[in-house]
Design an enzyme around this catalytic site. Structure first.
Site, mmCIF file in Angstrom:
data_model
loop_
_atom_site.group_PDB
_atom_site.id
_atom_site.type_symbol
_atom_site.label_atom_id
_atom_site.label_comp_id
_atom_site.label_asym_id
_atom_site.label_seq_id
_atom_site.Cartn_x
_atom_site.Cartn_y
_atom_site.Cartn_z
ATOM 1 N N TYR A 1 43.799 66.634 59.753
ATOM 2 C CA TYR A 1 43.397 65.247 59.774
ATOM 3 C C TYR A 1 42.631 65.094 58.292
ATOM 4 O O TYR A 1 41.555 65.541 58.047
ATOM 5 C CB TYR A 1 42.571 64.969 60.843
ATOM 6 N N ASP B 1 40.535 69.328 51.104
ATOM 7 C CA ASP B 1 39.950 68.407 51.984
ATOM 8 C C ASP B 1 38.532 69.202 52.403
ATOM 9 O O ASP B 1 38.732 69.683 53.654
ATOM 10 C CB ASP B 1 40.724 67.679 53.101
ATOM 11 N N LYS C 1 30.760 63.429 54.632
ATOM 12 C CA LYS C 1 29.826 63.620 55.793
ATOM 13 C C LYS C 1 28.430 64.103 55.089
ATOM 14 O O LYS C 1 27.735 63.245 54.966
ATOM 15 C CB LYS C 1 30.386 64.556 56.571
HETATM 16 N N1 HOZ Z 1 37.057 61.953 61.809
HETATM 17 C C1 HOZ Z 1 36.006 62.159 62.646
HETATM 18 C C2 HOZ Z 1 36.276 63.561 63.106
HETATM 19 N N2 HOZ Z 1 36.302 64.518 62.122
HETATM 20 C C3 HOZ Z 1 35.760 61.069 63.863
HETATM 21 C C4 HOZ Z 1 34.775 60.202 63.605
HETATM 22 C C5 HOZ Z 1 34.698 59.209 64.802
HETATM 23 O O1 HOZ Z 1 35.684 58.847 65.399
HETATM 24 O O2 HOZ Z 1 33.776 58.656 65.124
#
Ligand code: HOZ
Length: 426
Positions: free
Chosen positions: A143, A238, A266
């Site tokens: 993802y 990534d 992050k």
């Molecule tokens: N992209 C996040 C997981 N790897 C999800 C973040 C969310 O849904 O708060």
């Protein structure tokens, strides 16, 4: 679930799709009402009913120093009095850029954006602009945020909700993305044999975190580098989850690879909205205004995010907590493994540094297909039982658990007691 949470959630559902601002938070894959949070500190988080949880979700990864680390909070408070956003360059951007460049050898220049999605979306544009090619290759179950060309066979919430393709992404756009299984160099080679001259880049999570944690097999990342080099395509690493999580230099320092473009997010923002992409000067100077490839943002370089990032990285580099975090995480994963084995529950735990995923399957999990063999019903029960006991983990099989420097041995042992009780109730 108690009244206050239920009332709030009903109001939320009327006002926001699913009652949430990001899909996985609606707990759809695990059932039950999602908890609504009131506050968090260190390794703990509290819902609006005042129930306390030991937190292993940790806001999906940014909080390697734990919730509300005093130094990060102080930096934000001080900056808030000097302005929330300037729309012009501030000194903190330069400091954070220096910290990033000093830690990541493959990054000579960096562009700050506001999220991981923006970082990957911009990196793809840069790769296309730089190579003058149109195709992108990604791996099944990885993802990379929700930009159109990257939502094909995606992990994270897309996997959690079992959405096959995403309505709203035109076929023409999706057809520019090739998808191959993670850890499968043969399939990658096949795609390159056919379309190699037109492929701009391969984008990869060096350690996948969005189909649950899946490690690259020995030689996989190296193989990607070799194939792309032969065809003149770029590698986009990534590292939104792994940067400053696996080591000071991210996955690439730990696993010894040299991508062309790195996407960050992050931890770099310490809990504030922040993403970044970077690479060699040769590539990054193609970004506007130095080059012709456009990308911009009113809140990019936001001073609050910058100071939160600086405080987080400075503390992290001073503490150098990676070995301790690894040991603490092993204490937790071994404990969980023993509890599940005692109960005769088939499982696999994929673990690296301070992130891991518990899969409910006997077989090795090395790609999205094997991740999907996990018993999702059992995961949902496990999640709910843990929640009842006061342990918060990601409400999805296809995500990672995270530890932080705020977690102690006592936290881990207490969590294991709770997990033992939860598993007994399954
Ligand atoms: N992209 C996040 C997981 N790897 C999800 C973040 C969310 O849904 O708060």
């Amino acid at each position: 679930m108690s009244m206050k949470n239920s009332e709030l959630f009903q109001r939320a559902r009327n006002l926001m799709p699913g009652g949430v601002s990001s899909p996985v938070r609606a707990f759809k894959a695990v059932g039950g009402e999602p908890i609504i949070i009131s506050r968090a500190e260190g390794s703990r988080i509290w819902d609006v009913e005042g129930k306390e949880y030991i937190d292993f979700l940790m806001s999906w990864g940014p909080l390697i120093l734990g919730h509300s680390h005093p130094k990060v909070v102080e930096a934000i408070q001080q900056q808030a009095q000097k302005g929330l956003s300037y729309g012009l360059t501030n000194e903190h951007e330069i400091t954070l850029a220096e910290l990033v460049v000093s830690a990541m050898p493959s990054v000579e220049m960096v562009r700050f954006v506001s999220s991981g999605t923006e970082a990957t979306m911009s990196a793809i544009r840069l790769a296309r602009g730089y190579t003058g090619r149109k195709y992108v290759v990604k791996f099944e179950g990885c993802y990379h945020g929700h930009a159109d060309s990257l939502l094909v066979s995606a992990g994270s919430g897309v996997a959690t909700l079992g959405i096959p393709g995403t309505p709203g992404v035109p076929e023409e756009v999706a057809s520019l993305t090739f998808v191959v299984p993670y850890n499968d160099l043969e399939s990658l080679e096949e795609v390159f044999k056919k379309y190699g001259e037109e492929i701009a880049c391969v984008i990869v999570e060096p350690v996948a975190g969005n189909m649950g944690v899946v490690l690259p097999k020995p030689g996989f990342l190296e193989g990607i580098r070799n194939i792309t080099r032969r065809y003149g395509a770029l590698v986009i690493c990534d590292e939104v989850i792994t940067n400053f999580r696996l080591s000071k230099g991210g996955a690439q320092a730990l696993l010894g690879r040299d991508p062309d473009i790195t996407c960050m997010g992050k931890i770099i923002g310490g809990g504030m909205p922040l993403g970044a992409y970077g690479g060699s000067k040769e590539i990054m100077t193609k970004v506007a205004p130095e080059g012709p490839i456009y990308q911009a943002g009113t809140l990019s370089g936001n001073p609050l995010s910058m100071v939160a990032g600086i405080a987080t990285l400075t503390e992290l580099f001073a503490l150098d907590p990676y070995q301790r975090l690894e040991e603490l995480t092993k204490r937790l994963t071994s404990g969980i493994g023993e509890i599940l084995s005692r109960k005769g529950i088939p499982h696999r735990i994929n673990h690296i540094a301070s992130m891991f995923t518990v899969f409910f399957t006997e077989e090795e999990v090395y790609d999205y297909r094997s991740a999907k063999r996990s018993n999702l019903e059992l995961f949902a029960k496990f999640f709910r039982a843990l929640l009842r006991e006061g342990v918060l983990i990601p409400p999805s099989q296809f995500e990672a658990w995270f530890l932080s420097t705020a977690h102690t041995e006592e936290d881990i042992d207490l969590a294991l007691e709770k997990i033992e009780r939860a598993v007994s109730s399954l």
